[in-house]
Design an enzyme around this catalytic site. Structure first.
Site, PDB file in Angstrom:
ATOM      1  N   TYR A   1      -9.244  15.140  -4.779  1.00  0.00           N
ATOM      2  CA  TYR A   1      -8.552  14.583  -5.822  1.00  0.00           C
ATOM      3  C   TYR A   1      -7.427  15.509  -6.608  1.00  0.00           C
ATOM      4  CZ  TYR A   1      -7.298  11.992 -10.388  1.00  0.00           C
ATOM      5  OH  TYR A   1      -6.756  11.252 -11.255  1.00  0.00           O
TER       6      TYR A   1
ATOM      7  N   ASP B   1       0.804  -1.278   0.032  1.00  0.00           N
ATOM      8  CA  ASP B   1      -0.049  -0.116   0.044  1.00  0.00           C
ATOM      9  C   ASP B   1       0.677   1.271   0.037  1.00  0.00           C
ATOM     10  OD1 ASP B   1      -1.416   2.289   0.796  1.00  0.00           O
ATOM     11  OD2 ASP B   1      -2.756   1.061   2.163  1.00  0.00           O
TER      12      ASP B   1
ATOM     13  N   SER C   1      -2.703  14.248 -13.244  1.00  0.00           N
ATOM     14  CA  SER C   1      -4.012  14.478 -14.028  1.00  0.00           C
ATOM     15  C   SER C   1      -4.071  15.936 -14.606  1.00  0.00           C
ATOM     16  CB  SER C   1      -4.994  14.185 -12.971  1.00  0.00           C
ATOM     17  OG  SER C   1      -6.279  14.290 -13.448  1.00  0.00           O
TER      18      SER C   1
ATOM     19  N   ALA D   1      -6.737  18.430  -5.127  1.00  0.00           N
ATOM     20  CA  ALA D   1      -5.911  19.051  -4.213  1.00  0.00           C
ATOM     21  C   ALA D   1      -4.420  17.896  -4.331  1.00  0.00           C
ATOM     22  CB  ALA D   1      -6.268  18.833  -2.811  1.00  0.00           C
ATOM     23  N   SER D   2      -4.823  16.792  -4.487  1.00  0.00           N
ATOM     24  CA  SER D   2      -3.689  15.731  -4.379  1.00  0.00           C
ATOM     25  C   SER D   2      -2.902  15.791  -5.433  1.00  0.00           C
ATOM     26  CB  SER D   2      -4.404  14.345  -4.216  1.00  0.00           C
ATOM     27  OG  SER D   2      -4.670  13.581  -5.375  1.00  0.00           O
ATOM     28  N   LYS D   3      -3.344  16.195  -6.590  1.00  0.00           N
ATOM     29  CA  LYS D   3      -2.654  16.262  -8.122  1.00  0.00           C
ATOM     30  C   LYS D   3      -2.066  17.392  -8.082  1.00  0.00           C
ATOM     31  CE  LYS D   3      -3.953  12.120  -9.444  1.00  0.00           C
ATOM     32  NZ  LYS D   3      -2.740  10.961  -9.673  1.00  0.00           N
TER      33      LYS D   3
HETATM   34  N1  LIG Z   1      -8.306   7.128 -15.769  1.00  0.00           N
HETATM   35  C1  LIG Z   1      -8.446   8.215 -15.767  1.00  0.00           C
HETATM   36  O1  LIG Z   1      -9.174   8.886 -16.425  1.00  0.00           O
HETATM   37  C2  LIG Z   1      -7.178   9.005 -15.278  1.00  0.00           C
HETATM   38  C3  LIG Z   1      -6.986  10.483 -15.763  1.00  0.00           C
HETATM   39  C4  LIG Z   1      -5.846  11.256 -15.169  1.00  0.00           C
HETATM   40  C5  LIG Z   1      -5.128  10.560 -14.322  1.00  0.00           C
HETATM   41  N2  LIG Z   1      -5.176   9.273 -13.716  1.00  0.00           N
HETATM   42  C6  LIG Z   1      -4.117   8.793 -12.991  1.00  0.00           C
HETATM   43  O2  LIG Z   1      -3.684   7.612 -13.548  1.00  0.00           O
HETATM   44  C7  LIG Z   1      -3.255   6.809 -12.222  1.00  0.00           C
HETATM   45  C8  LIG Z   1      -3.797   5.359 -12.657  1.00  0.00           C
HETATM   46  O3  LIG Z   1      -5.057   5.259 -12.670  1.00  0.00           O
HETATM   47  P1  LIG Z   1      -6.144   4.408 -13.378  1.00  0.00           P
HETATM   48  O4  LIG Z   1      -6.892   5.269 -14.145  1.00  0.00           O
HETATM   49  O5  LIG Z   1      -5.308   3.373 -14.119  1.00  0.00           O
HETATM   50  O6  LIG Z   1      -6.897   3.671 -12.171  1.00  0.00           O
HETATM   51  P2  LIG Z   1      -7.314   2.103 -11.671  1.00  0.00           P
HETATM   52  O7  LIG Z   1      -7.695   1.422 -12.864  1.00  0.00           O
HETATM   53  O8  LIG Z   1      -8.273   2.309 -10.731  1.00  0.00           O
HETATM   54  O9  LIG Z   1      -6.011   1.597 -11.142  1.00  0.00           O
HETATM   55  C9  LIG Z   1      -5.192   2.187  -9.835  1.00  0.00           C
HETATM   56  C10 LIG Z   1      -4.469   1.352  -9.614  1.00  0.00           C
HETATM   57  O10 LIG Z   1      -3.691   1.745  -8.351  1.00  0.00           O
HETATM   58  C11 LIG Z   1      -3.737   0.804  -7.353  1.00  0.00           C
HETATM   59  N3  LIG Z   1      -3.710   1.382  -6.343  1.00  0.00           N
HETATM   60  C12 LIG Z   1      -4.786   1.966  -5.569  1.00  0.00           C
HETATM   61  N4  LIG Z   1      -4.525   2.603  -4.260  1.00  0.00           N
HETATM   62  C13 LIG Z   1      -3.263   1.996  -4.032  1.00  0.00           C
HETATM   63  C14 LIG Z   1      -2.535   1.830  -2.848  1.00  0.00           C
HETATM   64  N5  LIG Z   1      -2.852   2.808  -1.601  1.00  0.00           N
HETATM   65  N6  LIG Z   1      -1.106   1.356  -2.994  1.00  0.00           N
HETATM   66  C15 LIG Z   1      -1.043   0.687  -3.842  1.00  0.00           C
HETATM   67  N7  LIG Z   1      -1.696   0.553  -5.087  1.00  0.00           N
HETATM   68  C16 LIG Z   1      -2.865   1.272  -5.108  1.00  0.00           C
HETATM   69  C17 LIG Z   1      -4.889  -0.107  -7.655  1.00  0.00           C
HETATM   70  O11 LIG Z   1      -4.725  -1.347  -7.293  1.00  0.00           O
HETATM   71  P3  LIG Z   1      -5.289  -1.804  -5.573  1.00  0.00           P
HETATM   72  O12 LIG Z   1      -6.603  -1.352  -5.526  1.00  0.00           O
HETATM   73  O13 LIG Z   1      -5.145  -3.489  -5.697  1.00  0.00           O
HETATM   74  O14 LIG Z   1      -4.260  -1.177  -4.700  1.00  0.00           O
HETATM   75  C18 LIG Z   1      -4.668  -0.342  -9.165  1.00  0.00           C
HETATM   76  O15 LIG Z   1      -3.755  -1.115  -9.566  1.00  0.00           O
HETATM   77  C19 LIG Z   1      -3.865   7.295 -11.026  1.00  0.00           C
HETATM   78  O16 LIG Z   1      -2.900   7.958 -10.397  1.00  0.00           O
HETATM   79  C20 LIG Z   1      -4.913   8.319 -11.552  1.00  0.00           C
HETATM   80  O17 LIG Z   1      -5.086   9.458 -10.952  1.00  0.00           O
HETATM   81  C21 LIG Z   1      -6.288   8.592 -14.461  1.00  0.00           C
END
Ligand SMILES: NC(=O)c1ccc[n+]([C@@H]2O[C@H](COP(=O)([O-])OP(=O)(O)OC[C@H]3O[C@@H](n4cnc5c(N)ncnc54)[C@H](OP(=O)(O)O)[C@@H]3O)[C@@H](O)[C@H]2O)c1
Length: 273
Positions: free
Chosen positions: A151, A60, A138, A153-155
Site C-alpha cells: 500500500y 475496474d 495517503s 509503495a503504491s501511494k
Molecule cells: N480511509 C482512510 O483511512 C484513507 C486514508 C488515506 C487514503 N485513503 C485513500 O482514499 C481512497 C478511497 O478509500 P476509502 O477509504 O473511501 O475506501 P473504501 O470505503 O473501501 O472505498 C473504496 C472505493 O474504491 C472502489 N474500488 C476499489 N477497487 C477498485 C477498482 N479496482 N476499480 C474501481 N473501483 C475500485 C470501491 O468499490 P468496489 O469495491 O465496488 O470497486 C469503493 O467504491 C483510497 O485511494 C484510499 O487509499 C483512505
C-alpha cells in the site's frame, strides 16, 4: 463547480461517495465508477434523489480498457471533463515475509496503474478545460507504514507520478492536487487484502474516532477550488509527515510503536498496550 463535469473513481463507498455528494451539491455533474454494480447503483440512486446529475459506470480501474471506456462515455454524455479524482483504492495488511507478491502487484495495479490510466486518458480533455487532476493518496505516500508495504509503495508511486505530471503541465493551466488523507472512517480496512489476497473482512482500528469521509471530502473540495498542489490531513498525519522529514530515525520508532498497538498487529509488541 456549477455545470463542471467531475469524474470520481471508486465512488461507491467512503471518501469517493462523500466527494460525489460534496461536488454534486455545488452544482457539478458527477460521473462515478466502481467494480460492484449493486453498491454503485445504490449511490447513483441517492445522488439522483439529492437532485445531482449523475452517470455511473461499472469499471475496474486496473483494467486499461475499462478506464478508457469510462472517459469515452463521460465525453459522450457531457462533452467535457473538468475534474478527474483518482480515488479508487485498496489496501493490504500483512508482513512482507508472509505476503504473496501477487497481492502487492494487485494493490499497485489498482492504486497506481488505475491512476496512470485515468490520468492519461482524461488529460486531453482536462487540458481543454484547464481543469484539475486529483490523486487521493495517503500519509502512507510520505511515510512507509509497516504491515502495509504494498500500500505504501503504491501511494509513494502516486505521489511521484503526480509531482512529475504537475511539473510537466506547469505552463498549461492544468491543476494537479495530491491529497493525502489521514485515518478516515470508511470500508478501506475491511476490504484490505490479507497475505493471500483475501479481504480482511474487519477493521483493526476504532473507525468512530477517525475523521469522517464527509469532512475529508470537504477539505478536498476546498483544495480543488483553491487549486492547491498538496493537502495533508489530520493532526496525526501532519505530525507524521513533519517528523519523518526532519527526524526519520525517530519516525521509524514512533510509527512502529503506534502500529504495534493495532488489534491483531503482527509487529512485536514492545510497547505497553
Ligand atoms: N480511509 C482512510 O483511512 C484513507 C486514508 C488515506 C487514503 N485513503 C485513500 O482514499 C481512497 C478511497 O478509500 P476509502 O477509504 O473511501 O475506501 P473504501 O470505503 O473501501 O472505498 C473504496 C472505493 O474504491 C472502489 N474500488 C476499489 N477497487 C477498485 C477498482 N479496482 N476499480 C474501481 N473501483 C475500485 C470501491 O468499490 P468496489 O469495491 O465496488 O470497486 C469503493 O467504491 C483510497 O485511494 C484510499 O487509499 C483512505
Amino acid at each position: 463547480m456549477k455545470d463542471k463535469v467531475v469524474l470520481i473513481t471508486g465512488a461507491s463507498s467512503g471518501i469517493g461517495r462523500a466527494l460525489a455528494f460534496a461536488f454534486g451539491q455545488e452544482g457539478a455533474h458527477i460521473v462515478i465508477c466502481a467494480r460492484k454494480a449493486d453498491t454503485l447503483q445504490a449511490v447513483h440512486a441517492e445522488l439522483t434523489q439529492a437532485g445531482i446529475t449523475v452517470l455511473s459506470l461499472t469499471a475496474d480501474v486496473s483494467v486499461e480498457a475499462d478506464v478508457k471506456q469510462v472517459i469515452e462515455q463521460t465525453i459522450a454524455r457531457f462533452d467535457r471533463l473538468d475534474i478527474l479524482i483518482n480515488n479508487a483504492g485498496i489496501s493490504m495488511r500483512s508482513m512482507l515475509i508472509d505476503t504473496d507478491p501477487a497481492v502487492i502487484q494487485r494493490v499497485m495495479d489498482i492504486n497506481f496503474m488505475g491512476t496512470v490510466y485515468a490520468t492519461r486518458y482524461a488529460l486531453p480533455y482536462i487540458q481543454q478545460t484547464k481543469g484539475s487532476i486529483v490523486g487521493i493518496s495517503s500519509i502512507a505516500g510520505y511515510r512507509g507504514l509497516p504491515v502495509r508495504s504494498g500500500y505504501s509503495a503504491s501511494k509513494f508511486a502516486m505521489n511521484g507520478f503526480l509531482e512529475a505530471v504537475r511539473t510537466e503541465l506547469l505552463h498549461t493551466g492544468v491543476h494537479v492536487l495530491t491529497a493525502c488523507p489521514g485515518f478516515t472512517a470508511s470500508n478501506i480496512r475491511v476490504a484490505a487484502l490479507d497475505a493471500h489476497g483475501q479481504a480482511k473482512g474487519e477493521t483493526m482500528r476504532d473507525e468512530s474516532s477517525m475523521m469522517s469521509a464527509e469532512e475529508c471530502a470537504g477539505h478536498i473540495l476546498r483544495a480543488v477550488k483553491n487549486r492547491k498542489r498538496e493537502l495533508i490531513l489530520t493532526t496525526q498525519g501532519k505530525l507524521t509527515v513533519f517528523i519523518n522529514k526532519w527526524l526519520p530515525a525517530l519516525a521509524d520508532k514512533l510509527v512502529y510503536n503506534a502500529l504495534a498497538k493495532e488489534k491483531d498487529s503482527p509487529l512485536k509488541k514492545r510497547v505497553k498496550e
